[in-house]
Write a protein that holds these residues in place. Structure first.
Motif, PDB file in Angstrom:
ATOM      1  N   ALA A   1       0.827  -1.213   0.000  1.00 39.56           N
ATOM      2  CA  ALA A   1       0.000   0.000   0.000  1.00 39.56           C
ATOM      3  C   ALA A   1       0.856   1.255   0.000  1.00 39.56           C
ATOM      4  O   ALA A   1       0.571   2.232  -0.716  1.00 39.56           O
ATOM      5  N   ALA A   2       1.933   1.246   0.787  1.00 35.55           N
ATOM      6  CA  ALA A   2       2.825   2.404   0.813  1.00 35.55           C
ATOM      7  C   ALA A   2       3.520   2.600  -0.531  1.00 35.55           C
ATOM      8  O   ALA A   2       3.665   3.736  -1.019  1.00 35.55           O
ATOM      9  N   LEU A   3       3.921   1.493  -1.163  1.00 35.74           N
ATOM     10  CA  LEU A   3       4.568   1.588  -2.467  1.00 35.74           C
ATOM     11  C   LEU A   3       3.598   2.117  -3.517  1.00 35.74           C
ATOM     12  O   LEU A   3       3.963   2.979  -4.335  1.00 35.74           O
ATOM     13  N   ALA A   4       2.362   1.624  -3.504  1.00 41.87           N
ATOM     14  CA  ALA A   4       1.372   2.116  -4.461  1.00 41.87           C
ATOM     15  C   ALA A   4       1.074   3.592  -4.249  1.00 41.87           C
ATOM     16  O   ALA A   4       0.923   4.355  -5.208  1.00 41.87           O
ATOM     17  N   THR A   5       1.005   3.997  -2.994  1.00 37.98           N
ATOM     18  CA  THR A   5       0.764   5.423  -2.703  1.00 37.98           C
ATOM     19  C   THR A   5       1.914   6.294  -3.190  1.00 37.98           C
ATOM     20  O   THR A   5       1.697   7.360  -3.788  1.00 37.98           O
ATOM     21  N   ALA A   6       3.146   5.848  -2.943  1.00 36.63           N
ATOM     22  CA  ALA A   6       4.309   6.625  -3.390  1.00 36.63           C
ATOM     23  C   ALA A   6       4.355   6.728  -4.905  1.00 36.63           C
ATOM     24  O   ALA A   6       4.622   7.809  -5.461  1.00 36.63           O
ATOM     25  N   LEU A   7       4.066   5.631  -5.600  1.00 34.96           N
ATOM     26  CA  LEU A   7       4.069   5.665  -7.062  1.00 34.96           C
ATOM     27  C   LEU A   7       2.961   6.557  -7.600  1.00 34.96           C
ATOM     28  O   LEU A   7       3.140   7.259  -8.608  1.00 34.96           O
ATOM     29  N   THR A   8       1.816   6.553  -6.937  1.00 36.13           N
ATOM     30  CA  THR A   8       0.719   7.421  -7.367  1.00 36.13           C
ATOM     31  C   THR A   8       1.088   8.889  -7.206  1.00 36.13           C
ATOM     32  O   THR A   8       0.822   9.718  -8.087  1.00 36.13           O
ATOM     33  N   VAL A   9       1.719   9.218  -6.081  1.00 37.22           N
ATOM     34  CA  VAL A   9       2.131  10.609  -5.854  1.00 37.22           C
ATOM     35  C   VAL A   9       3.159  11.041  -6.898  1.00 37.22           C
ATOM     36  O   VAL A   9       3.077  12.144  -7.459  1.00 37.22           O
ATOM     37  N   VAL A  10       4.137  10.168  -7.199  1.00 41.00           N
ATOM     38  CA  VAL A  10       5.155  10.499  -8.196  1.00 41.00           C
ATOM     39  C   VAL A  10       4.516  10.684  -9.575  1.00 41.00           C
ATOM     40  O   VAL A  10       4.869  11.602 -10.331  1.00 41.00           O
ATOM     41  N   ALA A  11       3.557   9.805  -9.915  1.00 37.87           N
ATOM     42  CA  ALA A  11       2.884   9.931 -11.209  1.00 37.87           C
ATOM     43  C   ALA A  11       2.104  11.237 -11.310  1.00 37.87           C
ATOM     44  O   ALA A  11       2.117  11.907 -12.342  1.00 37.87           O
ATOM     45  N   LEU A  12       1.435  11.624 -10.219  1.00 38.90           N
ATOM     46  CA  LEU A  12       0.690  12.882 -10.231  1.00 38.90           C
ATOM     47  C   LEU A  12       1.625  14.086 -10.349  1.00 38.90           C
ATOM     48  O   LEU A  12       1.325  15.050 -11.061  1.00 38.90           O
ATOM     49  N   LEU A  13       2.761  14.031  -9.643  1.00 38.11           N
ATOM     50  CA  LEU A  13       3.732  15.123  -9.753  1.00 38.11           C
ATOM     51  C   LEU A  13       4.294  15.223 -11.166  1.00 38.11           C
ATOM     52  O   LEU A  13       4.568  16.323 -11.669  1.00 38.11           O
ATOM     53  N   TRP A  14       4.471  14.074 -11.831  1.00 39.81           N
ATOM     54  CA  TRP A  14       4.988  14.085 -13.196  1.00 39.81           C
ATOM     55  C   TRP A  14       3.944  14.590 -14.181  1.00 39.81           C
ATOM     56  O   TRP A  14       4.279  15.280 -15.155  1.00 39.81           O
ATOM     57  N   LEU A  15       2.674  14.271 -13.941  1.00 40.39           N
ATOM     58  CA  LEU A  15       1.610  14.677 -14.853  1.00 40.39           C
ATOM     59  C   LEU A  15       1.136  16.107 -14.614  1.00 40.39           C
ATOM     60  O   LEU A  15       0.490  16.683 -15.499  1.00 40.39           O
ATOM     61  N   ALA A  16       1.434  16.670 -13.447  1.00 39.27           N
ATOM     62  CA  ALA A  16       0.932  18.009 -13.136  1.00 39.27           C
ATOM     63  C   ALA A  16       1.406  19.066 -14.137  1.00 39.27           C
ATOM     64  O   ALA A  16       0.581  19.854 -14.635  1.00 39.27           O
ATOM     65  N   PRO A  17       2.702  19.148 -14.497  1.00 32.90           N
ATOM     66  CA  PRO A  17       3.095  20.154 -15.498  1.00 32.90           C
ATOM     67  C   PRO A  17       2.431  19.945 -16.847  1.00 32.90           C
ATOM     68  O   PRO A  17       2.087  20.920 -17.531  1.00 32.90           O
ATOM     69  N   LEU A  18       2.249  18.684 -17.250  1.00 30.26           N
ATOM     70  CA  LEU A  18       1.591  18.422 -18.528  1.00 30.26           C
ATOM     71  C   LEU A  18       0.136  18.879 -18.494  1.00 30.26           C
ATOM     72  O   LEU A  18      -0.370  19.473 -19.469  1.00 30.26           O
ATOM     73  N   ALA A  19      -0.537  18.600 -17.381  1.00 27.55           N
ATOM     74  CA  ALA A  19      -1.930  19.036 -17.261  1.00 27.55           C
ATOM     75  C   ALA A  19      -2.023  20.558 -17.245  1.00 27.55           C
ATOM     76  O   ALA A  19      -2.931  21.146 -17.862  1.00 27.55           O
ATOM     77  N   TRP A  20      -1.087  21.215 -16.554  1.00 25.79           N
ATOM     78  CA  TRP A  20      -1.100  22.681 -16.519  1.00 25.79           C
ATOM     79  C   TRP A  20      -0.822  23.270 -17.905  1.00 25.79           C
ATOM     80  O   TRP A  20      -1.446  24.267 -18.289  1.00 25.79           O
ATOM     81  N   ALA A  21       0.084  22.670 -18.660  1.00 26.52           N
ATOM     82  CA  ALA A  21       0.356  23.147 -20.019  1.00 26.52           C
ATOM     83  C   ALA A  21      -0.873  22.990 -20.903  1.00 26.52           C
ATOM     84  O   ALA A  21      -1.202  23.883 -21.696  1.00 26.52           O
ATOM     85  N   LEU A  22      -1.565  21.874 -20.781  1.00 26.37           N
ATOM     86  CA  LEU A  22      -2.765  21.662 -21.589  1.00 26.37           C
ATOM     87  C   LEU A  22      -3.863  22.660 -21.228  1.00 26.37           C
ATOM     88  O   LEU A  22      -4.515  23.237 -22.109  1.00 26.37           O
ATOM     89  N   VAL A  23      -4.061  22.885 -19.924  1.00 27.68           N
ATOM     90  CA  VAL A  23      -5.092  23.831 -19.496  1.00 27.68           C
ATOM     91  C   VAL A  23      -4.740  25.251 -19.946  1.00 27.68           C
ATOM     92  O   VAL A  23      -5.601  25.997 -20.423  1.00 27.68           O
ATOM     93  N   THR A  24      -3.470  25.634 -19.818  1.00 29.88           N
ATOM     94  CA  THR A  24      -3.054  26.975 -20.232  1.00 29.88           C
ATOM     95  C   THR A  24      -3.226  27.180 -21.729  1.00 29.88           C
ATOM     96  O   THR A  24      -3.595  28.266 -22.183  1.00 29.88           O
ATOM     97  N   SER A  25      -2.947  26.134 -22.515  1.00 27.15           N
ATOM     98  CA  SER A  25      -3.096  26.274 -23.967  1.00 27.15           C
ATOM     99  C   SER A  25      -4.538  26.447 -24.396  1.00 27.15           C
ATOM    100  O   SER A  25      -4.800  26.924 -25.505  1.00 27.15           O
ATOM    101  N   LEU A  26      -5.476  26.090 -23.536  1.00 22.08           N
ATOM    102  CA  LEU A  26      -6.902  26.220 -23.862  1.00 22.08           C
ATOM    103  C   LEU A  26      -7.507  27.513 -23.320  1.00 22.08           C
ATOM    104  O   LEU A  26      -8.718  27.695 -23.395  1.00 22.08           O
TER     105      LEU A  26
END
Length: 303
Positions: free
Chosen positions: A36-61
């Motif tokens: 559970a701790a490993l899955a939580t850590a991987l989820t947090v890392v994935a969200l941190l990695w996707l956050a700039p991409l999501a912000w770039a997409l939202v800004t472009s719109l």
């Protein structure tokens, strides 16, 4: 002498042990809290990695005025719009830049894979004096920053008359010591018995390399090709230095020059980044299985 009579025999049936399904085989598993701790850590890392991409997409719109609004809003009051994408796609040179990037990336990928595979096979199978020293010097090229070679390469391209040409853009990008190392490690794992059997049948070294070694290395070759393609597509510094002709600009260089001529427009900057990265996303989605398999089987011959 008494006759010996054969006693009646009954067939002996061997009892087979019941087959166990893979799920029934006991395995060592980590405790539940560790997973559970490993899955939580991987989820947090994935969200941190996707956050700039999501912000770039939202800004472009967003509209240009909403990109600098204070406080920043995830959803603008005026709603989303495709105006930034329309502005970028309305540029007549966009198709030319896209074609230039495609041509450069494809040619660099094909030539780099061919050169690196040939060099790696030579280091793996050929025995000659100074082989280890030459291979060490080749791998030492990984430690040389590309920025150090900009001035010598630029002067060399000028001396050869290759400035503002496809050859001037492509040739300096064909050197990939890391790919030579990866391919050599894979070729080291290919069984020598296959090549010896082919030599008995009269096959030469070139035929063995083309018809035996390369087909066995499809996975790692695909992974190397995709890595090289991504690097060539995203390369900005060298095409920016060696080209001044607008008809030879690649997509990253052309999009940056459009932004500098109109000033900083954040919506268009993000839209251009999305457009430039979209082909790479498509390539990864199409060949992600080859990438994962190639990386996982590096150094394991015959996989």
């Amino acid at each position: 002498m008494a006759a010996v009579t054969d006693a009646p025999t009954t067939p002996v049936r061997l009892r087979r042990s019941p087959r166990r399904s893979p799920d029934a085989v006991p395995a060592l598993r980590s405790p539940l809290w560790v997973r559970a701790a490993l899955a939580t850590a991987l989820t947090v890392v994935a969200l941190l990695w996707l956050a700039p991409l999501a912000w770039a997409l939202v800004t472009s719109l967003k509209e240009e005025g909403d990109t600098t609004a204070v406080p920043l809003e995830l959803v603008p009051e005026n709603g989303f719009t495709l105006q930034a994408y329309r502005s970028m796609l309305s540029n007549d040179n966009l198709i030319t830049w896209f074609v230039n990037s495609t041509v450069v990336a494809v040619v660099v990928t094909v030539l780099t894979v061919a050169l690196c595979a040939s060099a790696a096979y030579g280091f793996s199978r050929t025995r000659f004096r100074g082989r280890n020293v030459l291979f060490a010097l080749t791998i030492a090229g990984v430690m040389v920053p590309p920025q150090i070679l900009i001035v010598p390469l630029y002067r060399q391209m000028l001396a050869w008359g290759m400035a503002d040409t496809y050859a001037g853009i492509i040739l300096p990008q064909l050197v990939a010591p890391a790919m030579v190392f990866i391919l050599k490690k894979f070729f080291d794992g290919v069984p020598n018995e296959l090549e010896e059997a082919a030599r008995v049948d009269g096959a030469g070294s070139l035929r063995i390399f083309l018809q035996i070694v390369l087909p066995l290395s499809r996975s790692i070759l695909a992974a190397v090709a995709i890595f090289v393609f991504i690097g060539a597509w995203n390369n900005f510094l060298w095409p920016f230095i060696i080209t001044t002709d607008p008809s030879l600009l690649t997509l990253p260089v052309g999009l940056v020059q459009v932004q500098s001529s109109f000033g900083v427009r954040y919506a268009q900057v993000m839209a251009s980044a999305i457009l430039a990265g979209l082909p790479l996303v498509v390539v990864f989605m199409l060949f992600q299985r080859q990438i994962i398999r190639g990386v996982a089987t590096t150094g394991l011959g015959g996989q």
